[in-house]
Write an enzyme that holds these catalytic residues in place. Sequence first.
Site, PDB file in Angstrom:
ATOM      1  N   THR A 154       0.152  -9.275  59.699  1.00 25.16           N
ATOM      2  CA  THR A 154       0.909  -8.600  60.750  1.00 25.16           C
ATOM      3  C   THR A 154       2.134  -8.047  60.045  1.00 25.16           C
ATOM      4  O   THR A 154       2.618  -8.662  59.085  1.00 25.16           O
ATOM      5  CB  THR A 154       1.356  -9.551  61.887  1.00 25.16           C
ATOM      6  N   SER A 276      -8.076  12.263  38.384  1.00 21.50           N
ATOM      7  CA  SER A 276      -6.871  13.093  38.321  1.00 21.50           C
ATOM      8  C   SER A 276      -7.046  14.087  37.185  1.00 21.50           C
ATOM      9  O   SER A 276      -7.700  13.798  36.185  1.00 21.50           O
ATOM     10  CB  SER A 276      -5.663  12.196  38.057  1.00 21.50           C
ATOM     11  N   GLU A 289      -8.622   9.455  52.224  1.00 22.25           N
ATOM     12  CA  GLU A 289      -7.374  10.174  52.502  1.00 22.25           C
ATOM     13  C   GLU A 289      -7.640  11.421  53.345  1.00 22.25           C
ATOM     14  O   GLU A 289      -6.886  11.758  54.261  1.00 22.25           O
ATOM     15  CB  GLU A 289      -6.679  10.561  51.193  1.00 22.25           C
TER      16      GLU A 289
END
Length: 463
Positions: A154, A276, A289
């Site tokens: 949490t 990348s 994403e």
Amino acid sequence: MQLWKGRFQKALSKTTNDFNSSISFDSRMFKEDIEGSIAHSAMLGRCGIISQEDADAIGEGLKGILADIESGKLAIDSEAEDIHTFIEGELTARLGDTGKRLHTARSRNDQVAVDIKLYLKKQVDEVTELVKGLVGVICDKAYEHAETVMPGYTHLQRAQPITFGHHLMAYAEMLLRDLSRLSDCKDRMDEMPLGSGALACTTYPIDRTITADLLGFDRITNNSLDGVSDRDYCIEFAAVLSIIMVHLSRFSEEIIMWCSWEFKFVELDDAFSTGSSIMPQKKNPDIAELVRGKSGRVFGDLTTLLTVMKGIALAYNKDMQEDKEAIFDAIDTVKMCLTAFTPMLDTMKVLPQNMRKAAAGGFINATDCADYLVKKGLPFRDAYKATGELVAKCIESGLTLETLPIEEYKKICDIFDEGVYEAIGLEKCAYERSPLGGPNPDNVKKQVERVKGIIREERGIEK
Ligand code: ARG
């Protein structure tokens, strides 16, 4: 070709035609437009509004057009005003005067409404199947990891021990509600608007039940103004799609975190990761994403629909042509996201040892330590305070509750004995949370079976 000859002396300028035209996006409804027209002409024939010969010829003509579009023999004219104009124009080119009878007792306003509903009903089914596919994959992974202990969070702070299967099944529950919302939305849009005419129905003795039956609608719209100017069903579908995207986006966010070196709870398959251009070490969760990012598009589509509709007087207004790009984009985006997300999850490697390691830190068994004292008779508030002091002591000395010596426990509260170590064992703490809805492995497995049963059912959901 414009349908509204007669009143006008000049043709539309090219720029106005391009601005006014919807063919570039409504051509995807060619099948539904033809289905609607076939039903309409059959009804006109049966009601004696046009001759049976004409009705039959129109039906055959339309089927021919459908076959020719599907086979690629007939290209849809990008200069046409919209798909309705194109099909009717093509029919007239093929049948002459008979083709001109198709639009009797009909307007493009009720025609476009029926087309969208026919199209969206099919799309609800397609999205439903994709969501069910994802729920199935979640269930399989959850079953496999019903015993895998991980920290539950949490505030993104380690909180209490759960199992990975339990965590995954939370998403299954969200998606089950989405399935139920899809089904509700389809039920509500299952009203046939054809026969509403431009806005005021018609004086021809049409029988709307015939068209509704032929097109497979459950009911008929009860007010002709509403029949042509309602787009609630687009808004509702976009709202359901938006909620699906909220769920996919949260799930994506977690996967993105879990892939980081900070967590390393999972590793995505190479087929669902990217590298990348400069950093040779990178393996990025681009698919997750993108799903998270594309949620913005879908919320935008919902906002478009709400805004288009909020200020227009009854009945049809051309503003409503803006409905299609928004709802189509929302549908395409959600389908694309589900199609990418499901196999990404399916092939995702889970790293239970890293989850277990994270579970061992962060004092996620502190509640269980307090509960141990409560079970020995201490009031919960006192047990809570004593455990808080123990945690502070551990932090100070770099220990965990598992490694803190029993003497230290006793110094804070003399009720403690060696039994505390068993009581705060992480597996036990996760597995013994067994009331319905908890992370207990048998519970999770039962939930998996229940959910699988639901998605196997014809309608996909319990009502
Ligand atoms: N292309 C129009 C739309 O998508 C069809 C309805 C046109 N009706 C009209 N009265 N101009 O909304």
